[in-house]
Design a protein around this motif. Structure first.
Motif, PDB file in Angstrom:
ATOM      1  N   GLU A   1      34.236  49.029  45.533  1.00 47.79           N
ATOM      2  CA  GLU A   1      32.806  49.341  45.699  1.00 47.79           C
ATOM      3  C   GLU A   1      32.564  50.158  46.973  1.00 47.79           C
ATOM      4  O   GLU A   1      31.624  50.939  47.043  1.00 47.79           O
ATOM      5  CB  GLU A   1      32.009  48.042  45.722  1.00 47.79           C
ATOM      6  CG  GLU A   1      30.527  48.225  45.574  1.00 47.79           C
ATOM      7  CD  GLU A   1      30.113  48.827  44.237  1.00 47.79           C
ATOM      8  OE1 GLU A   1      29.087  49.548  44.229  1.00 47.79           O
ATOM      9  OE2 GLU A   1      30.778  48.600  43.216  1.00 47.79           O
TER      10      GLU A   1
ATOM     11  N   ARG B   1      31.965  53.904  46.593  1.00 44.58           N
ATOM     12  CA  ARG B   1      30.776  54.419  45.902  1.00 44.58           C
ATOM     13  C   ARG B   1      30.076  55.486  46.755  1.00 44.58           C
ATOM     14  O   ARG B   1      29.689  56.536  46.265  1.00 44.58           O
ATOM     15  CB  ARG B   1      29.811  53.293  45.570  1.00 44.58           C
ATOM     16  CG  ARG B   1      28.611  53.752  44.746  1.00 44.58           C
ATOM     17  CD  ARG B   1      27.738  52.588  44.316  1.00 44.58           C
ATOM     18  NE  ARG B   1      28.405  51.685  43.396  1.00 44.58           N
ATOM     19  CZ  ARG B   1      28.486  51.883  42.078  1.00 44.58           C
ATOM     20  NH1 ARG B   1      27.965  52.961  41.549  1.00 44.58           N
ATOM     21  NH2 ARG B   1      29.090  51.009  41.315  1.00 44.58           N
ATOM     22  N   GLN B   2      29.931  55.226  48.049  1.00 45.44           N
ATOM     23  CA  GLN B   2      29.273  56.179  48.945  1.00 45.44           C
ATOM     24  C   GLN B   2      30.090  57.468  49.078  1.00 45.44           C
ATOM     25  O   GLN B   2      29.537  58.546  49.203  1.00 45.44           O
ATOM     26  CB  GLN B   2      29.025  55.549  50.324  1.00 45.44           C
ATOM     27  CG  GLN B   2      28.296  56.448  51.289  1.00 45.44           C
ATOM     28  CD  GLN B   2      26.927  56.872  50.768  1.00 45.44           C
ATOM     29  OE1 GLN B   2      26.210  56.094  50.159  1.00 45.44           O
ATOM     30  NE2 GLN B   2      26.560  58.127  51.006  1.00 45.44           N
TER      31      GLN B   2
ATOM     32  N   PHE C   1      30.299  57.874  40.269  1.00 40.87           N
ATOM     33  CA  PHE C   1      31.231  56.840  40.718  1.00 40.87           C
ATOM     34  C   PHE C   1      32.329  56.693  39.673  1.00 40.87           C
ATOM     35  O   PHE C   1      32.072  56.480  38.499  1.00 40.87           O
ATOM     36  CB  PHE C   1      30.487  55.519  40.898  1.00 40.87           C
ATOM     37  CG  PHE C   1      31.347  54.390  41.382  1.00 40.87           C
ATOM     38  CD1 PHE C   1      32.022  54.491  42.590  1.00 40.87           C
ATOM     39  CD2 PHE C   1      31.480  53.232  40.649  1.00 40.87           C
ATOM     40  CE1 PHE C   1      32.806  53.450  43.053  1.00 40.87           C
ATOM     41  CE2 PHE C   1      32.254  52.191  41.094  1.00 40.87           C
ATOM     42  CZ  PHE C   1      32.923  52.288  42.304  1.00 40.87           C
TER      43      PHE C   1
ATOM     44  N   PHE D   1      32.041  58.816  46.725  1.00 39.84           N
ATOM     45  CA  PHE D   1      31.798  59.606  45.511  1.00 39.84           C
ATOM     46  C   PHE D   1      30.430  60.286  45.607  1.00 39.84           C
ATOM     47  O   PHE D   1      30.271  61.441  45.240  1.00 39.84           O
ATOM     48  CB  PHE D   1      31.876  58.724  44.265  1.00 39.84           C
ATOM     49  CG  PHE D   1      33.275  58.393  43.829  1.00 39.84           C
ATOM     50  CD1 PHE D   1      34.029  59.309  43.093  1.00 39.84           C
ATOM     51  CD2 PHE D   1      33.852  57.178  44.140  1.00 39.84           C
ATOM     52  CE1 PHE D   1      35.319  59.003  42.686  1.00 39.84           C
ATOM     53  CE2 PHE D   1      35.136  56.864  43.741  1.00 39.84           C
ATOM     54  CZ  PHE D   1      35.882  57.780  43.014  1.00 39.84           C
ATOM     55  N   ALA D   2      29.429  59.550  46.112  1.00 38.27           N
ATOM     56  CA  ALA D   2      28.083  60.117  46.272  1.00 38.27           C
ATOM     57  C   ALA D   2      28.090  61.267  47.274  1.00 38.27           C
ATOM     58  O   ALA D   2      27.396  62.272  47.081  1.00 38.27           O
ATOM     59  CB  ALA D   2      27.108  59.031  46.713  1.00 38.27           C
TER      60      ALA D   2
END
Length: 141
Positions: free
Chosen positions: A75, A78-79, A88, A81-82
């Motif tokens: 998790e 996730r940032q 994600f 990928f952003a």
């Protein structure tokens, strides 16, 4: 200019069937090899475009969440990928393409004329590099 004139004359004489093909959509060769090549390229593009529009499996949407060969994606990424502007769990190719595109846009040398913009670009480039490095490090596991 002569070719353009001939095409315009064909339109005006309602002779488009000779250039663009029959009413069934078949194209007969014209007397201009450049025009033939352009139509062949257009047909290839349109046919490939239709193939891309056909429904297929989602590239990175498994039913139980994003996974790769290394297991479930943490998790914490996730940032990252952003930051790259991808979904994600995006593939390595998607991440690499987004990374290169962002570096071209935000490279500090592109903003060398303005000190404030150059500083912002340097900071953004550092974040992009760090995000991509963390994703790649995890992929190589």
């Amino acid at each position: 200019m002569d070719r353009l004139g001939n095409v315009i004359k064909s339109y005006l004489n309602n002779d488009d069937e000779k250039i663009f093909g029959s009413a069934r959509g078949e194209r007969r060769p014209s007397h201009d090899p450049d025009l033939d090549a352009a139509f062949d390229e257009l047909n290839d593009f349109l046919n490939n475009d239709k193939a891309r529009d056909e429904p297929g499996p989602e590239p990175h949407a498994p039913p139980h969440g994003p996974e790769t060969s290394n297991g479930t994606i943490p998790e914490e990424l996730r940032q990252d990928f952003a930051e790259l502007g991808v979904a994600f769990g995006a593939s390595g190719t998607e991440c690499k393409d987004a990374y290169k595109k962002l570096l071209k846009i935000h490279h500090p040398d592109r903003h060398a004329g303005h000190e404030g913009n150059m500083k912002k670009a340097t900071e953004r480039t550092a974040r992009i590099n760090a995000a991509y490095d963390r994703i790649e490090k995890w992929r190589k596991g």
